[in-house]
Scaffold this motif. Structure first.
Motif, short mmCIF file in Angstrom:
data_model
loop_
_atom_site.label_atom_id
_atom_site.label_comp_id
_atom_site.label_asym_id
_atom_site.label_seq_id
_atom_site.Cartn_x
_atom_site.Cartn_y
_atom_site.Cartn_z
N ALA A 5 -4.70 4.77 -0.13
CA ALA A 5 -4.28 4.43 -0.24
C ALA A 5 -3.50 3.85 -1.97
O ALA A 5 -4.95 3.57 -2.23
CB ALA A 5 -3.24 3.46 0.93
N VAL B 209 -0.17 7.20 9.08
CA VAL B 209 0.14 6.93 8.07
C VAL B 209 0.65 8.90 8.34
O VAL B 209 0.94 9.41 7.46
CB VAL B 209 -0.80 6.75 7.39
CG1 VAL B 209 -0.35 7.58 5.71
CG2 VAL B 209 -0.81 5.69 7.17
N ALA C 18 -6.52 1.19 4.77
CA ALA C 18 -5.11 1.87 4.41
C ALA C 18 -5.77 2.75 2.97
O ALA C 18 -6.01 4.15 2.41
CB ALA C 18 -3.92 0.82 3.59
N TYR D 251 -3.24 0.55 -3.94
CA TYR D 251 -2.31 -0.25 -4.00
C TYR D 251 -1.45 -1.31 -4.71
O TYR D 251 -2.25 -1.24 -6.34
CB TYR D 251 -2.99 -1.86 -3.32
CG TYR D 251 -3.52 -3.38 -2.81
CD1 TYR D 251 -2.72 -3.36 -1.41
CD2 TYR D 251 -2.89 -4.55 -4.05
CE1 TYR D 251 -2.03 -4.21 -1.59
CE2 TYR D 251 -2.93 -5.37 -3.27
CZ TYR D 251 -2.67 -6.19 -1.99
OH TYR D 251 -2.42 -7.17 -1.75
N LEU E 160 -4.78 4.21 11.48
CA LEU E 160 -3.60 4.29 10.48
C LEU E 160 -3.60 5.32 10.24
O LEU E 160 -2.51 6.32 9.51
CB LEU E 160 -4.63 3.51 9.48
CG LEU E 160 -3.50 2.87 8.03
CD1 LEU E 160 -2.14 2.32 8.53
CD2 LEU E 160 -3.99 2.28 7.20
N PHE F 90 1.09 5.54 0.07
CA PHE F 90 0.49 7.23 0.74
C PHE F 90 2.03 7.96 -0.46
O PHE F 90 2.80 7.18 0.00
CB PHE F 90 0.18 7.57 1.81
CG PHE F 90 0.28 6.41 2.36
CD1 PHE F 90 -1.28 6.16 2.57
CD2 PHE F 90 0.39 5.42 3.02
CE1 PHE F 90 -2.83 6.11 3.33
CE2 PHE F 90 -0.54 4.09 3.73
CZ PHE F 90 -1.67 4.60 3.97
N ARG G 160 -5.03 -3.80 4.34
CA ARG G 160 -5.06 -2.92 3.29
C ARG G 160 -6.66 -2.17 3.00
O ARG G 160 -6.40 -0.88 2.53
CB ARG G 160 -5.57 -4.40 2.49
CG ARG G 160 -5.61 -3.86 0.62
CD ARG G 160 -5.80 -4.95 -0.33
NE ARG G 160 -5.86 -4.88 -1.64
CZ ARG G 160 -6.48 -5.01 -2.67
NH1 ARG G 160 -5.87 -6.81 -2.19
NH2 ARG G 160 -6.68 -4.54 -3.87
N ALA H 202 0.76 -1.10 -0.31
CA ALA H 202 -0.11 0.15 -0.13
C ALA H 202 0.51 0.92 -0.37
O ALA H 202 1.86 1.14 0.81
CB ALA H 202 -1.13 0.49 1.39
#
Length: 383
Positions: A348, A315, A343, A350, A311, A177, A340, A175
């Protein structure tokens, strides 16, 4: 002239040969550093606790005494025996749960820095070296001269090249960012803790117990019966932080002091990340640089809502740390289904990797040739 590949041997390099290997790999892996700084970093890494006392071993493919190979294209100014291909192995603490359900403790070999000088490529030297290395590591265990149960490497040439030598590919996803300094959510100081080095020992100790508990579980449906894990102990984490610190000192005249973040939910269950930066480019090339979550841990009892909030907060800190040090992105390797989903809710991307950093595992000893379920297959195990 040497006869075929029977004349080629796997050997330990001299100090001078090891330095030749480092000089040859600088253009590929040292773009962020001058040659002198790159050589200093490689020398410094030999002094890290994980590498001491036989923890790190350098290997070269060369010729038997008195034998030769065709010279490289364009000739060579090197003296001494030829260095046809090179790599290194790094020992790591590991666990294996066998088909019998018994958990065995030992080590794993992390295979790294596989390199053939461009002038020698196309002759099969890397393949020959890896086959001899796999045989050597296996024989060491069969002769009870070691306690390694498997080895791992990370392929940047796709999934096939190493698989023919029994380093079989495993899930290689992440993932991702984008780095940012403008996305800091409001979180109470009681809930979010910034992690410095002195905060890490109790967390990695707790993480080890979580991995021991996970690997003790029966195989998941559809997964191999044999389960294996590299333990993310403090020496393993320190290896990454020392490497990161040296490069940041060269690029920014300072070492990072924020190594992760921890979120405590209302129930008391915790979520944390430990990270380190990797620089494949200079400060002027942030797109080539990444802040990696070495390990992302979710304790039992964390709800989906708490996971999302954790998260989000963690993050945000990571994205700011990345942006402050010329890293354009933040990556988390192989997140599970829950992580996931959280995220992706946070924006995010993937990514399924097909060519670079393909996580690959070679079983040794009594599990050689068996399929293996790699538990906690995250960035901390990379070398």
């Amino acid at each position: 002239m040497a006869s075929p590949k029977s004349s080629l041997i796997l050997a330990s390099p001299t100090d001078e040969e090891r330095r030749r290997c480092w000089k040859a790999t600088h253009p590929q892996w040292g773009a962020a550093l001058s040659l002198d700084a790159y050589l200093a970093r490689e020398q410094r890494q030999l002094e890290i606790p994980l590498a001491r006392n036989g923890g790190l071993t350098n290997w070269i493919l060369t010729t038997r005494e008195g034998e030769s190979v065709p010279p490289p294209a364009g000739g060579s100014t090197d003296t001494g025996r030829p260095v046809l291909s090179s790599c290194e192995t790094l020992k790591k603490r590991a666990l294996v749960r066998g088909k019998d359900g018994i958990i065995r403790e030992g080590t794993a070999h992390g295979v790294a820095s596989v390199f053939t000088d461009p002038a020698y490529r196309g002759r099969g030297y890397a393949t020959t070296m890896l086959r001899q290395l796999a045989d050597t590591l296996g024989k060491m265990e069969e002769e009870n001269r070691g306690d390694a149960m498997f080895s791992v490497l990370y392929s940047d040439v796709g999934k096939k090249f190493y698989a023919v030598n029994e380093w079989f590919p495993h899930p290689s996803n992440h993932a991702e960012f984008a780095a940012s300094v403008d996305d800091t959510p409001a979180v109470s100081p009681e809930a979010l803790k910034i992690l410095h080095f002195d905060d890490l020992p109790p967390l990695v100790a707790a993480d080890e117990q979580l991995i021991r508990k996970e690997i003790a579980q029966p195989p998941h449906p559809g997964h191999p019966a044999i389960r294996a894990a590299i333990l993310p102990d403090l020496d393993q984490i320190h290896w990454h932080l020392a490497r990161e610190g040296f490069v940041c000192e060269q690029l920014f005249s300072r070492r990072p002091n924020v190594h992760g973040a921890l979120y405590t939910s209302s129930s008391g269950a915790r979520v944390w990340a430990i990270w380190a930066r990797s620089f494949s480019g200079t400060v002027a090339e942030p797109a080539k640089n990444t802040l990696f979550f070495l390990r992302f841990v979710v304790e039992e009892g964390v709800s989906d809502e708490d996971l999302r909030e954790a998260l989000r907060a963690i993050v945000a800190v990571a994205k700011k740390e990345a942006a402050d040090t010329a890293c354009a992105k933040v990556q988390m390797w192989n997140p599970d289904r829950r992580v996931r989903a959280a995220a992706e809710e946070l924006g995010a991307k993937y990514v399924v990797r097909d060519n670079d950093s393909i996580t690959s595992l070679n079983a040794l000893g009594e599990i050689r040739g068996e399929p293996v379920d790699w538990v906690a297959n995250e960035k901390y195990a990379w070398c």
